[in-house]
Design a protein around this motif. Structure first.
Motif, PDB file in Angstrom:
ATOM      1  N   UNK A  11       1.177  -1.282   0.028  1.00 28.53           N
ATOM      2  CA  UNK A  11      -0.301  -0.101   0.043  1.00 28.53           C
ATOM      3  C   UNK A  11       0.648   1.339   0.125  1.00 28.53           C
ATOM      4  N   UNK A  12       1.944   1.362   0.842  1.00 31.62           N
ATOM      5  CA  UNK A  12       2.833   2.180   0.672  1.00 31.62           C
ATOM      6  C   UNK A  12       3.576   2.363  -0.668  1.00 31.62           C
ATOM      7  N   UNK A  13       3.322   1.985  -1.909  1.00 30.74           N
ATOM      8  CA  UNK A  13       4.062   2.330  -2.704  1.00 30.74           C
ATOM      9  C   UNK A  13       3.191   2.417  -3.549  1.00 30.74           C
ATOM     10  N   UNK A  14       1.199   2.302  -3.204  1.00 30.19           N
ATOM     11  CA  UNK A  14       0.997   3.030  -3.757  1.00 30.19           C
ATOM     12  C   UNK A  14       0.711   4.339  -4.774  1.00 30.19           C
ATOM     13  N   UNK A  15       0.706   4.319  -6.174  1.00 32.79           N
ATOM     14  CA  UNK A  15       1.246   5.966  -6.999  1.00 32.79           C
ATOM     15  C   UNK A  15      -0.206   5.927  -7.792  1.00 32.79           C
ATOM     16  N   UNK A  16      -0.429   7.022  -8.139  1.00 32.27           N
ATOM     17  CA  UNK A  16      -1.387   7.322  -9.250  1.00 32.27           C
ATOM     18  C   UNK A  16      -1.123   6.993 -10.966  1.00 32.27           C
ATOM     19  N   UNK A  17      -0.196   6.697 -11.078  1.00 36.08           N
ATOM     20  CA  UNK A  17       0.714   6.641 -12.135  1.00 36.08           C
ATOM     21  C   UNK A  17      -0.364   4.963 -12.193  1.00 36.08           C
ATOM     22  N   UNK A  18       1.017   5.037 -11.001  1.00 40.93           N
ATOM     23  CA  UNK A  18       1.259   2.810 -11.204  1.00 40.93           C
ATOM     24  C   UNK A  18      -0.996   2.402 -11.331  1.00 40.93           C
ATOM     25  N   UNK A  19      -1.876   3.179 -10.729  1.00 49.97           N
ATOM     26  CA  UNK A  19      -2.927   2.738 -10.385  1.00 49.97           C
ATOM     27  C   UNK A  19      -3.747   2.834 -11.884  1.00 49.97           C
ATOM     28  N   UNK A  20      -2.915   4.752 -13.180  1.00 47.18           N
ATOM     29  CA  UNK A  20      -4.029   4.732 -14.361  1.00 47.18           C
ATOM     30  C   UNK A  20      -3.218   4.091 -15.234  1.00 47.18           C
ATOM     31  N   UNK A  21      -2.056   3.286 -15.098  1.00 45.00           N
ATOM     32  CA  UNK A  21      -1.139   2.823 -16.217  1.00 45.00           C
ATOM     33  C   UNK A  21      -1.767   1.387 -15.768  1.00 45.00           C
ATOM     34  N   UNK A  22      -1.860   0.810 -15.037  1.00 44.21           N
ATOM     35  CA  UNK A  22      -2.860  -0.560 -15.427  1.00 44.21           C
ATOM     36  C   UNK A  22      -4.302  -0.710 -15.669  1.00 44.21           C
ATOM     37  N   UNK A  23      -4.866  -2.090 -16.176  1.00 45.84           N
ATOM     38  CA  UNK A  23      -5.778  -2.103 -17.074  1.00 45.84           C
ATOM     39  C   UNK A  23      -7.045  -2.632 -15.552  1.00 45.84           C
ATOM     40  N   UNK A  24      -6.437  -3.921 -14.227  1.00 47.94           N
ATOM     41  CA  UNK A  24      -7.144  -4.581 -13.515  1.00 47.94           C
ATOM     42  C   UNK A  24      -6.013  -3.720 -12.319  1.00 47.94           C
ATOM     43  N   UNK A  25      -6.999  -3.813 -11.392  1.00 46.45           N
ATOM     44  CA  UNK A  25      -6.701  -3.496  -9.712  1.00 46.45           C
ATOM     45  C   UNK A  25      -6.819  -5.109  -8.912  1.00 46.45           C
ATOM     46  N   UNK A  26      -5.408  -5.442  -8.767  1.00 45.61           N
ATOM     47  CA  UNK A  26      -5.822  -6.896  -7.672  1.00 45.61           C
ATOM     48  C   UNK A  26      -5.837  -5.860  -6.502  1.00 45.61           C
ATOM     49  N   UNK A  27      -6.615  -6.080  -5.296  1.00 46.47           N
ATOM     50  CA  UNK A  27      -6.088  -5.884  -4.066  1.00 46.47           C
ATOM     51  C   UNK A  27      -6.810  -7.375  -2.952  1.00 46.47           C
ATOM     52  N   UNK A  28      -5.842  -7.733  -2.282  1.00 46.98           N
ATOM     53  CA  UNK A  28      -6.020  -8.498  -1.596  1.00 46.98           C
ATOM     54  C   UNK A  28      -6.455  -8.126   0.182  1.00 46.98           C
ATOM     55  N   UNK A  29      -7.052  -8.543   0.215  1.00 48.95           N
ATOM     56  CA  UNK A  29      -8.318  -8.422   1.632  1.00 48.95           C
ATOM     57  C   UNK A  29      -7.052  -8.147   2.570  1.00 48.95           C
TER      58      UNK A  29
END
Length: 209
Positions: free
Chosen positions: A179-197
């Motif tokens: 979670x601490x490495x989450x950035x706007x660029x990485x979110x927008x660059x991915x087609x799908x986000x997989x969040x572990x519980x």
């Protein structure tokens, strides 16, 4: 917002995860996303490009030919940019490309990016998993089960997991972060986000400060 929790085989577990509306359900701010992505990409530039200009060239300062009477243009130094081996005119110099964006804007940008992905139904929640040892084929099997083998995917783990990280490192289309490495660029660059519980609490905690 309720989202079904899947297992690593892509099947529903019967549980639902509650995604905070304050993080995954806001009205996206496109300008904040733009500013944060621009900042991230600027930070990727090293800024170490450099070329020697006239004053940086090491060489003789002797006048190479007399001022008049040669039939050609006058020349006073071998360091002149018009000569081979001379300095470069207005060449690149080391430069700092970093940009400042206020932390509230960065937080808003990440919330906006996650909300956009939620609107696109590009977020899935998967129960926590681990591998006995790092094996790329095990991670590829997870991608196939989730129908993500041909898509750019971003996996967000609850805690650092060396086995899962090393298993995904050779795959160009997938990235594993915490979670601490989450950035706007990485979110927008991915087609799908997989969040572990296990990552949900950390994400909401970071973005609700």
């Amino acid at each position: 917002m309720k989202v079904a929790v899947l297992d690593i085989k892509g099947k529903e577990t019967g549980r639902k995860a509650d995604l905070s509306n304050a993080v995954f359900g806001i009205e996206p701010n496109n300008h904040a996303i733009y500013l944060d992505v621009k900042r991230y990409m600027a930070h990727q530039r090293q800024g170490t490009h450099s070329a020697k200009e006239r004053a940086d060239i090491v060489g003789s300062t002797r006048k190479i030919k007399k001022q008049k009477g040669t039939g050609t243009a006058r020349a006073g130094s071998i360091k002149s940019p018009i000569f081979r081996g001379g300095g470069r005119i207005f060449g690149p110099r080391p430069k700092e490309y970093t940009q400042k964006v206020n932390k509230n804007v960065k937080r808003l940008a990440r919330k906006s990016a996650l909300s956009l992905k939620a609107q696109e139904k590009a977020i899935m929640v998967v129960e926590d998993f681990n591998f006995e040892s790092p094996k790329t084929k095990d991670f590829v099997q997870v991608l196939k089960s989730l129908a993500l083998e041909n898509k750019k995917s971003l996996f967000v783990l609850g805690d650092s997991n060396n086995s899962v990280y090393l298993s995904s490192r050779n795959l160009k289309r997938s990235e594993v972060i915490i979670p601490s490495e989450l950035s706007t660029y990485k979110i927008m660059n991915a087609n799908n986000i997989v969040l572990l519980e296990g990552a949900l609490e950390g994400i909401e905690l970071n973005l609700n400060k």
